[in-house]
Structures are given as C-alpha cells and as structure tokens.
Design an enzyme around this catalytic site. Structure first.
Site, mmCIF file in Angstrom:
data_model
loop_
_atom_site.group_PDB
_atom_site.id
_atom_site.type_symbol
_atom_site.label_atom_id
_atom_site.label_comp_id
_atom_site.label_asym_id
_atom_site.label_seq_id
_atom_site.Cartn_x
_atom_site.Cartn_y
_atom_site.Cartn_z
ATOM 1 N N GLU A 79 31.009 40.511 34.641
ATOM 2 C CA GLU A 79 32.099 39.770 35.340
ATOM 3 C C GLU A 79 33.202 40.362 36.314
ATOM 4 O OE1 GLU A 79 34.519 37.894 32.486
ATOM 5 O OE2 GLU A 79 35.135 36.357 33.925
ATOM 6 N N ASP A 246 28.365 34.758 30.921
ATOM 7 C CA ASP A 246 28.800 34.052 29.977
ATOM 8 C C ASP A 246 27.659 33.545 29.173
ATOM 9 O OD1 ASP A 246 31.440 33.843 30.607
ATOM 10 O OD2 ASP A 246 31.131 32.608 32.177
HETATM 11 C C1 IPD Z 1 35.142 31.947 29.811
HETATM 12 C C2 IPD Z 1 34.826 31.555 28.416
HETATM 13 C C3 IPD Z 1 35.331 30.078 28.324
HETATM 14 C C4 IPD Z 1 34.503 29.141 29.233
HETATM 15 C C5 IPD Z 1 34.783 29.718 30.600
HETATM 16 C C6 IPD Z 1 34.146 31.103 30.605
HETATM 17 P P1 IPD Z 1 36.039 34.299 30.214
HETATM 18 O O1 IPD Z 1 34.878 33.213 29.861
HETATM 19 O O2 IPD Z 1 33.728 31.744 28.019
HETATM 20 O O3 IPD Z 1 35.184 29.547 26.976
HETATM 21 O O4 IPD Z 1 35.175 28.003 29.106
HETATM 22 O O5 IPD Z 1 33.771 28.936 31.350
HETATM 23 O O6 IPD Z 1 34.459 31.616 31.981
HETATM 24 O O7 IPD Z 1 36.706 34.140 31.507
HETATM 25 O O8 IPD Z 1 36.956 34.350 28.960
HETATM 26 O O9 IPD Z 1 35.109 35.670 30.417
#
Ligand code: IPD
Length: 326
Positions: A79, A246
C-alpha cells in the site's frame, strides 16, 4: 528453483515464513500504537479521512526487507510503496501483496480492529493469505487447496474455518452485513451509499424493496471483514474503493472457508456460473476496486449452498447502487 515453479514444500515454507513475519510486524504495530496515541503524528493522503502514519511505512519497510532476504526473486506490491508512486506490473512471478496496517483509522484511534494483511499472488491468482490482528492476537491464514484456519489466544491450536458447520441462509433479511464508510465522502457517493444502506436495513413495509437485514456493521478493516465472513460471523461483506492489498489475503482465506468471492455487479453477472477458483480474470477482480464475499451456506433439500450464495449476492446487487471508485 525456477521462479514460476513453486512446489508444495515451497508453499508450506512460505506459509510458515509469512505467519512469523506477521507476528514480527504485529510487535512493531503494537509499538507504533503506543507512540501514535501519545504523539498523534498522523498524515493525510487524498483527504482528511484517508490517513497514514510513519508506522504504516515502517511496517511495510520491515516486511519488504524480510521478504527480499528470504525470497529475493519475488515481486512486491504494498500500500505505502504504491502510494509513493511505485507501479510494479502484475506478472506471473510470485508477488506479495501487502497492507502493512489495514484499519489505519482504527489504529490512530486505538480501536483494536487493526491488522497486517499479507497476500501472495502466484501466476496472477491469490494463493496464500495471512491476516494478523496484534491487538486481539488473532491470526487468520489460508493456502489454496489446503483450507483456512484461525489461531486465537484462547486456543493456540489452529481452528479450521468456518468456526461452525455452515448454516443455511435463506435471504438477505436474515443476514448480518459488513459495509464500510470508506474515504470518498463526496455527495454523489454518500447519496448512493446511504440509499443502499437504507434498502439493505430498512423495513420493506414502508421502504420500497427494502430487505430489513438483521443489521449492518462497519469494522474499519477490509481484511478483518473477510476474516469475519470466513469464520461465519458476518454473512456478507461488500465494499467499493478497496485496493488489492486490502483484499488479497482475505480472498484466499474466504475461498478456502467455502465463501463465494466476487467483484462488481458486472463482474458477478459475467462470471456467475464459474466457480471462483476457476476465474480466468483474476486481474480484473483483484484490481476491480469492488468486492463482495458471502459466507459458506449449507445445502438445503431444495437448494445447494453455492446456488444460495449466488442467489443472495444477486439479490444484494439488485438492492444496492454502485459508483466508480477513485
Ligand atoms: C482501509 C480499511 C477500511 C476500508 C478502506 C481501506 P487502510 O484500509 O480496510 O476498512 O473501508 O477501503 O482502504 O487504509 O486502513 O489500510
């Protein structure tokens, strides 16, 4: 070892390596939590609800360097490196797909639903996943064809997923649903999203076509949502806007636990009759930014569990609206 020829022994080694790595990363995440709650150094990415901390970057660096030491020929998608501009092409090579801290918003608030999500893509298909929540000391893992498991502090022996024998699920009205608020809070997205939530949870006697599901939860971590569906605690998780890191690990764990995993409404309709592991279009699914997963469902005398999963996902997609993820 030719890079694209991993043996079953390699996969067993990889799984043990990744579980150990998740625990080491978990220690760093816990350390980071203490620091972040004291100092509160939080940065914003695309807006004020899309958060990142130095700990996301530190954990990704740790994981990346450990992978490079042990598996130097593997590719890496993470990420934070993606956010920093890296765009590694997805090839046939084994590729780790990593979210160092999934649930960053929870992390900065000290809300204990935070994990590291480590997926492995091989020949363009997700094949291994490890998800570790260091605050609750909970680890989900799965390897393609070998099942999915959870390790809990109360039971160090791995427990096969789902946790209980799959139950029937007759309709959305009996379901506990996982959804997320995400980081796109624009008027057009919020309008579609809230209208979808109303149709899922509202009383059909007063709200046209509403399903009155048992309830809706927002846990704040995509990977942990997959874990909960895999263990059978959530019936469905749906989100638009996530990224491959994710969902990659969660997809493997969920599939190995008998869940049905698919993408957008269009993806679902065009692949409806394929069993998910046969998908030829994994790339499209992984990068599609729209994901849904439904738990394992028992067969009934009149319907196979797999057919019930597809019917309910179809019903779900008839109830919600979609939008483009940015
Ligand atoms: C997020 C989390 C969140 C989801 C987002 C993700 P991050 O990841 O999983 O629950 O709603 O779409 O991007 O930014 O905490 O690594």
């Amino acid at each position: 070892m030719a890079v694209c020829d991993l043996t079953p022994q390699d996969f067993s080694k990889l799984l043990e390596f990744t579980k150990d790595l998740a625990r080491s990363a978990g220690e760093l995440i816990r350390r980071g939590s203490t620091a972040i709650l004291q100092e509160g150094n939080v940065d914003e990415k695309k807006n004020s609800v899309d958060l990142v901390t130095e700990w996301d970057v530190k954990v990704e660096e740790l994981v990346r360097s450990e992978i490079a030491k042990s598996w130097p020929d593997f590719s890496f998608i993470g990420e934070e490196s993606y956010s920093a501009g890296e765009r590694p092409p997805l090839t046939e090579k084994p590729t780790f797909c990593v979210d160092p801290i999934d649930g960053t918003t929870n992390f900065v608030h000290g809300f204990p639903f935070v994990c590291i999500s480590l997926g492995l893509i091989y020949k363009k298909q997700p094949v291994m996943g490890v998800i570790y929540n260091p605050f609750l000391d909970q680890m989900y893992y799965g390897l393609k064809g070998q099942g999915a498991f959870v390790v809990l502090p109360s039971s160090p022996q791995p427990i096969p997923l789902p946790l209980a024998k799959p139950r029937p699920l007759l309709s959305l009205s009996q379901a506990l649903l996982g959804v997320e608020w995400g980081s796109d809070r624009s008027a057009s997205v919020m309008t579609r999203k809230s209208a979808s939530f109303v149709r899922l949870a509202g009383d059909g006697k007063e709200i046209k076509d509403a399903k009155m599901a048992h309830s809706i939860r927002s846990m704040g971590s995509a990977a942990l949502n997959y874990g909960c569906v895999a263990q059978g605690s959530l019936d469905i998780y749906w989100e638009i806007g996530c990224w491959p890191w994710d969902v990659c690990a969660g997809i493997v764990i969920a599939q190995e636990a008998g869940c049905y995993v698919t993408g957008s409404r269009e993806f679902f309709l065009s692949h409806r009759d394929e069993d998910p592991p046969q998908f030829k279009d994994w790339d499209e699914l992984i990068w599609g930014r729209k994901y849904i997963v439904i738990r394992a469902i028992a067969d009934t005398p009149t319907e196979k569990g797999r057919d019930a999963q597809r019917r309910i996902v179809g019903d779900f997609y008839n109830s919600v609206e979609e939008w483009d993820a940015i």
